[in-house]
Design a protein around this motif. Sequence first.
Motif, PDB file in Angstrom:
ATOM      1  N   LEU A 283       2.078   7.328  11.342  1.00  0.00           N
ATOM      2  CA  LEU A 283       1.566   6.230  10.512  1.00  0.00           C
ATOM      3  C   LEU A 283       1.196   5.014  11.362  1.00  0.00           C
ATOM      4  CD1 LEU A 283       3.896   6.387   7.385  1.00  0.00           C
ATOM      5  CD2 LEU A 283       1.484   7.058   7.542  1.00  0.00           C
TER       6      LEU A 283
ATOM      7  N   MET B 214      -2.344   8.763   5.793  1.00  0.00           N
ATOM      8  CA  MET B 214      -1.915   9.223   4.463  1.00  0.00           C
ATOM      9  C   MET B 214      -2.945  10.155   3.827  1.00  0.00           C
ATOM     10  SD  MET B 214       1.043   7.867   3.886  1.00  0.00           S
ATOM     11  CE  MET B 214       1.190   8.475   2.222  1.00  0.00           C
TER      12      MET B 214
ATOM     13  N   CYS C 114      -7.774  12.425   7.674  1.00  0.00           N
ATOM     14  CA  CYS C 114      -7.214  12.164   9.004  1.00  0.00           C
ATOM     15  C   CYS C 114      -7.137  13.472   9.786  1.00  0.00           C
ATOM     16  CB  CYS C 114      -5.831  11.525   8.890  1.00  0.00           C
ATOM     17  SG  CYS C 114      -5.105  11.113  10.499  1.00  0.00           S
TER      18      CYS C 114
ATOM     19  N   THR D  89       0.832  -1.192   0.000  1.00  0.00           N
ATOM     20  CA  THR D  89       0.000   0.000   0.000  1.00  0.00           C
ATOM     21  C   THR D  89       0.876   1.256   0.000  1.00  0.00           C
ATOM     22  OG1 THR D  89      -0.080   0.203   2.402  1.00  0.00           O
ATOM     23  CG2 THR D  89      -1.748  -1.231   1.359  1.00  0.00           C
TER      24      THR D  89
ATOM     25  N   ASP E  84      -4.337   4.619  10.857  1.00  0.00           N
ATOM     26  CA  ASP E  84      -4.493   3.852   9.619  1.00  0.00           C
ATOM     27  C   ASP E  84      -4.782   4.764   8.432  1.00  0.00           C
ATOM     28  OD1 ASP E  84      -4.031   1.454  10.889  1.00  0.00           O
ATOM     29  OD2 ASP E  84      -6.166   0.979  11.133  1.00  0.00           O
ATOM     30  N   ASP E  85      -5.414   5.918   8.702  1.00  0.00           N
ATOM     31  CA  ASP E  85      -5.744   6.867   7.635  1.00  0.00           C
ATOM     32  C   ASP E  85      -4.739   8.026   7.566  1.00  0.00           C
ATOM     33  OD1 ASP E  85      -6.445   8.113  10.015  1.00  0.00           O
ATOM     34  OD2 ASP E  85      -8.382   8.844   9.288  1.00  0.00           O
TER      35      ASP E  85
ATOM     36  N   HIS F 293      -1.846  14.537   8.116  1.00  0.00           N
ATOM     37  CA  HIS F 293      -1.601  13.488   7.129  1.00  0.00           C
ATOM     38  C   HIS F 293      -0.337  13.792   6.345  1.00  0.00           C
ATOM     39  CE1 HIS F 293      -4.212  16.612   5.489  1.00  0.00           C
ATOM     40  NE2 HIS F 293      -3.533  16.453   4.364  1.00  0.00           N
TER      41      HIS F 293
ATOM     42  N   ARG G 269       0.693   3.547   2.184  1.00  0.00           N
ATOM     43  CA  ARG G 269       1.115   3.699   3.580  1.00  0.00           C
ATOM     44  C   ARG G 269       2.353   2.852   3.865  1.00  0.00           C
ATOM     45  NH1 ARG G 269      -0.984   1.090   8.298  1.00  0.00           N
ATOM     46  NH2 ARG G 269      -0.701   2.372  10.147  1.00  0.00           N
ATOM     47  N   ASP G 270       2.381   1.624   3.360  1.00  0.00           N
ATOM     48  CA  ASP G 270       3.561   0.754   3.525  1.00  0.00           C
ATOM     49  C   ASP G 270       4.777   1.375   2.851  1.00  0.00           C
ATOM     50  OD1 ASP G 270       1.979  -1.145   4.843  1.00  0.00           O
ATOM     51  OD2 ASP G 270       1.652  -2.332   3.018  1.00  0.00           O
TER      52      ASP G 270
END
Length: 182
Positions: free
Chosen positions: A37, A44, A48, A2, A41-42, A52, A4-5
């Motif tokens: 992060l 990114m 959020c 993802t 979870d949100d 972010h 995020r990852d």
Amino acid sequence: MTLRDDAALVLKGYAPEGPEDARGEQAELRQAYLDHLARHDDGMWKACGAGHLTASALVIDPERGKVLLTLHRKLGMWLQMGGHCEPQDATLEAAALREATEESGIAGLTLLPGGPVRLDRHPIPSPCNRHLDVQYAALAPAGAAERISQESLELRWFDYADVPGVADASVVRLLEATRARL
């Protein structure tokens, strides 16, 4: 993987160097971004409420000693190109390059190798509250012609020496860090 990852991997690999980080400010920001992060979870996305990650790129023409800045429509400030990550962005680099291309109108931009140039955390007007900006530098191709987007009031090439007179300290630090890497 993802976005995020990818962001977490980019941040884990980000190694601030040089005199700019003598007090460890970039290392502290790096950890703050990773903690953000891990907690959100949100983290990114614009939704959020705690802030972010965003991706930006300073468009630079080293051959001419110039940098392209945008007069941001909402903020009324001269800034580098950048903004919110989008679901179609596979990586932070892709987000930074997309934003730089969209906002500058320049095709054929390439990111300066080596990953992010620096990090900058700054408050912004509601509803976003805070940007955790991952800043890259984009090299303009020879003969690049900019084209203004709806997000800008104006685009203008500035000599390196003129940037401190028009932009805030975060843009000046980004330019200095970029020039040190060239």
